[in-house]
Design an enzyme around this catalytic site. Structure first.
Site, PDB file in Angstrom:
ATOM      1  N   HIS A 173       3.068  -7.148   5.527  1.00  0.00           N
ATOM      2  CA  HIS A 173       1.913  -6.659   4.762  1.00  0.00           C
ATOM      3  C   HIS A 173       2.287  -6.639   3.295  1.00  0.00           C
ATOM      4  O   HIS A 173       3.397  -6.205   2.946  1.00  0.00           O
ATOM      5  CB  HIS A 173       1.513  -5.249   5.210  1.00  0.00           C
ATOM      6  CG  HIS A 173       1.194  -5.193   6.657  1.00  0.00           C
ATOM      7  ND1 HIS A 173       0.024  -5.691   7.172  1.00  0.00           N
ATOM      8  CD2 HIS A 173       1.928  -4.770   7.709  1.00  0.00           C
ATOM      9  CE1 HIS A 173       0.048  -5.549   8.487  1.00  0.00           C
ATOM     10  NE2 HIS A 173       1.196  -5.000   8.840  1.00  0.00           N
ATOM     11  N   TYR A 187      -3.165  -5.592  -4.062  1.00  0.00           N
ATOM     12  CA  TYR A 187      -2.539  -6.798  -3.508  1.00  0.00           C
ATOM     13  C   TYR A 187      -1.918  -7.725  -4.549  1.00  0.00           C
ATOM     14  O   TYR A 187      -1.295  -8.723  -4.187  1.00  0.00           O
ATOM     15  CB  TYR A 187      -3.567  -7.562  -2.656  1.00  0.00           C
ATOM     16  CG  TYR A 187      -4.079  -6.761  -1.489  1.00  0.00           C
ATOM     17  CD1 TYR A 187      -3.238  -6.428  -0.432  1.00  0.00           C
ATOM     18  CD2 TYR A 187      -5.394  -6.310  -1.448  1.00  0.00           C
ATOM     19  CE1 TYR A 187      -3.692  -5.674   0.639  1.00  0.00           C
ATOM     20  CE2 TYR A 187      -5.872  -5.554  -0.378  1.00  0.00           C
ATOM     21  CZ  TYR A 187      -5.005  -5.236   0.659  1.00  0.00           C
ATOM     22  OH  TYR A 187      -5.455  -4.491   1.719  1.00  0.00           O
TER      23      TYR A 187
HETATM   24  O1  LIG Z   1      -6.182  -7.070   4.841  1.00  0.00           O
HETATM   25  C1  LIG Z   1      -5.268  -6.261   4.760  1.00  0.00           C
HETATM   26  C2  LIG Z   1      -4.011  -6.644   4.123  1.00  0.00           C
HETATM   27  C3  LIG Z   1      -2.767  -5.953   4.647  1.00  0.00           C
HETATM   28  O2  LIG Z   1      -2.348  -6.574   5.851  1.00  0.00           O
HETATM   29  C4  LIG Z   1      -1.651  -6.161   3.604  1.00  0.00           C
HETATM   30  O3  LIG Z   1      -1.203  -7.292   3.471  1.00  0.00           O
HETATM   31  O4  LIG Z   1      -1.258  -5.222   2.908  1.00  0.00           O
HETATM   32  C5  LIG Z   1      -3.014  -4.469   4.922  1.00  0.00           C
HETATM   33  C6  LIG Z   1      -4.206  -4.277   5.840  1.00  0.00           C
HETATM   34  O5  LIG Z   1      -4.429  -2.898   6.084  1.00  0.00           O
HETATM   35  C7  LIG Z   1      -5.452  -4.850   5.199  1.00  0.00           C
HETATM   36  O6  LIG Z   1      -6.561  -4.728   6.085  1.00  0.00           O
END
Ligand SMILES: O=C1C[C@@](O)(C(=O)O)C[C@@H](O)[C@@H]1O
Length: 165
Positions: free
Chosen positions: A116, A26
């Site tokens: 995402h 992330y």
């Molecule tokens: O919490 C998240 C973050 C997310 O939404 C992303 O921003 O990449 C992707 C999701 O699968 C994960 O559970």
């Protein structure tokens, strides 16, 4: 009067830990970084931005309903002035599980963009399914936190409805 542009940015569970959780997936930007950058962008582009993060599914439903002037929060000080013309949402893990957040978005009939940070399609197979994508105006994934900037870009907003005054 020109149409009002008020956008609501929602971040779901665990996104409060952006910058700390799994930085190899992330990245290092925090949610505070994302929200303050989005506020700068909103100011430049001339729309009002509301931000909301919760780890609780029902709280997200209440906030979505309030964005249409409905639901329990509407009785607690949210007014018509808080109605929004578009929602940008990163539902976090609720992406893959939440019928009720999907129903909330469809129930208020406010156009939304799904975002995402990671490329969910390059991850575990169960992350490939979203309860939101088939109803979203656009889906952005894998661009890191730049995805939030892209979602708030005026080109995308032009494709969305606005609430007439
Ligand atoms: O919490 C998240 C973050 C997310 O939404 C992303 O921003 O990449 C992707 C999701 O699968 C994960 O559970």
């Amino acid at each position: 009067m020109p149409p009002r542009r008020r956008i609501l940015l929602i971040n779901g569970p665990n996104l409060n830990l952006l910058g700390l959780r799994e930085p190899h997936i992330y990245g290092s930007a925090t949610l505070a970084d994302v929200e303050s950058q989005a506020q700068v962008q909103a100011q430049e582009l001339g729309f009002t931005l509301d931000t909301f993060q919760s780890n609780h599914e029902g709280a997200i439903v209440d906030r979505i309903q309030a964005a249409a002037g409905r639901g329990p929060l509407a009785k607690e000080g949210y007014t018509d002035a808080d109605k929004v013309s578009a929602i940008v949402i990163n539902p976090g893990g609720l992406t893959h599980t939440s019928v009720i957040v999907r129903d909330a978005l469809l129930g208020v009939d406010i156009p939304f963009i799904e975002i995402h940070v990671s490329n969910v399609h390059a991850r575990e197979p169960w992350r490939h399914h979203s309860y939101f994508s088939d109803k979203a105006v656009a889906v952005i994934c894998g661009l890191g936190v730049y995805g939030y900037t892209a979602a708030l870009d005026p080109l995308d907003l032009n494709a969305l409805h606005t609430i007439p005054q």
